[in-house]
Write a protein that holds these residues in place. Sequence first.
Motif, PDB file in Angstrom:
ATOM      1  N   GLU A   1       0.832  -1.203   0.000  1.00 45.96           N
ATOM      2  CA  GLU A   1       0.000   0.000   0.000  1.00 45.96           C
ATOM      3  C   GLU A   1       0.868   1.256   0.000  1.00 45.96           C
ATOM      4  O   GLU A   1       0.596   2.227  -0.714  1.00 45.96           O
ATOM      5  CB  GLU A   1      -0.910   0.006   1.238  1.00 45.96           C
ATOM      6  CG  GLU A   1      -2.053  -0.996   1.171  1.00 45.96           C
ATOM      7  CD  GLU A   1      -2.950  -0.923   2.397  1.00 45.96           C
ATOM      8  OE1 GLU A   1      -2.906   0.113   3.105  1.00 45.96           O
ATOM      9  OE2 GLU A   1      -3.685  -1.886   2.652  1.00 45.96           O
TER      10      GLU A   1
ATOM     11  N   GLU B   1       1.159   4.392  -2.589  1.00 46.18           N
ATOM     12  CA  GLU B   1       0.941   5.747  -2.078  1.00 46.18           C
ATOM     13  C   GLU B   1       2.159   6.635  -2.358  1.00 46.18           C
ATOM     14  O   GLU B   1       2.020   7.782  -2.793  1.00 46.18           O
ATOM     15  CB  GLU B   1       0.669   5.692  -0.563  1.00 46.18           C
ATOM     16  CG  GLU B   1       0.355   7.053   0.041  1.00 46.18           C
ATOM     17  CD  GLU B   1       0.211   7.017   1.559  1.00 46.18           C
ATOM     18  OE1 GLU B   1      -0.024   8.094   2.141  1.00 46.18           O
ATOM     19  OE2 GLU B   1       0.377   5.932   2.158  1.00 46.18           O
TER      20      GLU B   1
ATOM     21  N   ASN C   1       2.384   7.481  -6.014  1.00 49.48           N
ATOM     22  CA  ASN C   1       1.467   8.582  -6.329  1.00 49.48           C
ATOM     23  C   ASN C   1       2.080   9.928  -5.963  1.00 49.48           C
ATOM     24  O   ASN C   1       2.003  10.901  -6.729  1.00 49.48           O
ATOM     25  CB  ASN C   1       0.140   8.406  -5.572  1.00 49.48           C
ATOM     26  CG  ASN C   1      -0.714   7.309  -6.175  1.00 49.48           C
ATOM     27  OD1 ASN C   1      -0.629   7.016  -7.359  1.00 49.48           O
ATOM     28  ND2 ASN C   1      -1.549   6.683  -5.355  1.00 49.48           N
TER      29      ASN C   1
END
Length: 352
Positions: A55, A59, A62
Motif C-alpha cells: 500500500e 501511495e 502517487n
Amino acid sequence: MSGTSLDGLDMAYVSFSRNESIHFELLNAECIPYSKLWKDKLSNAFYLDESSLKELDTEYGNWLGNTVLNFIKTNDLEPDLIASHGHTIFHRPQNGYTLQIGAGKRIHEITQTTLINNFRVQDVELGGQGAPLVPMGDEILFSEYDFCLNLGGFSNISWKQNGIRYACDVGPCNILLNSICKRLQIEYDKDGFLAKKGKSIESLLEKWNQIAFYFLSPPKSLGREWFEQQFKDDIFNKEYIEIDLLATAIQHIAFQLNQFINSCISQFNTRKLKYRVLITGGGANHLFLVQKLRELSNRNLQFEIPDASLVNFKEAIVFALLGYLRWQGENNVLSSVTGSIRDHCSGDIFNG
C-alpha cells in the motif's frame, strides 16, 4: 533520488550529449523536503508487513508522480524520460534481496512520461550487492578525480585501480549523526556546532572502529538493518551525553574514510604527489566533518568540494545517467563495483 538520510526528494533535469564520451548539463534542480508525515512513513516502513508495504509503495508512487509532474509543469520542462531511484526500505544482498519503493507504474501514469526504476534488483539477482550504483557515473562523468566520495546517509566511495573502477560503502555518515541529533529533538547538527563542543569517547570510538564490516574487502554495501544492529544501543545509551556522541561519531567517520582511502592508495602501482578526492552529498556541507577529514589525512590527499549544485544533486544526476544508459540499452552497472557475475543493463521500463 531519495536517500537514507531522508532529507527530501532530489529532482534533477539533465541534458546528455555525446561524441567520443558522454557529457552532461544540469539545467534545473530542486529538493523537496519531506514533511514529518512522510519522514515517519518512510522511516517506519522498515517494520511494516507485506500488505502494508505494498500500500505504501503505491501511495509513495502517487506522491512521487505528482511531485515530479509539478516540477515539470512549474519549470516548463520536456523530459524524454524519468529515472527514479525510489526509497530503499530493505537492503539484504547477502540474502538475495533489496527493496526500493515508489511504484514506477504510477509515476509513468501520472506524468505520461517513460519511467525507469528498480535499478538495483537485477544486480542482486546476478549475485551482486546491488550497490553502489553511482560509480558508473563517476567513471563516465567524473574520471578526472582519483576518488569520488559521497557523504550521504552512508558514505561510499569509488576509485580506479589498474584501469578498473571499484567502489563500496565505507560506513555510516549522516544516518549516524542525525540519529544522535534525534536525542536532542533536532534534525541535524548544522556545521557540526554541537559536535565541536563534545569530547570523543575513546572506549566507544575503539569499539566502533572494531566493527567487522570495516575489515571486509570490497565489494560490500550497507543497509539500515546493519546500522541499527551496530549503533542503536550506543546512540540511546544514557551514559553518553549527546555532544560527546556527536564528537565520537565525527572522529569515527573521518578515521574510517581516511583509513580506507590510504589502504587503496597502498595498492596502487604508481604513486602521485596529490590524490584528488571529490566530496559530494549532504555531509560535504558539514564543516566540522570536512575539517576533521583534512586533519586526519595524509598531506597527499586533496579533498575538493565542488559548487553547491553538484554537492547536492550529484546522485540525482548520476541516476539520470543510469536511466539514459538503460534507455539506450547500454550497461549501467559495473560488476567490478557490485560483485555481480557480469556488467549489465539494469532497470524496469514503463512506457506503454
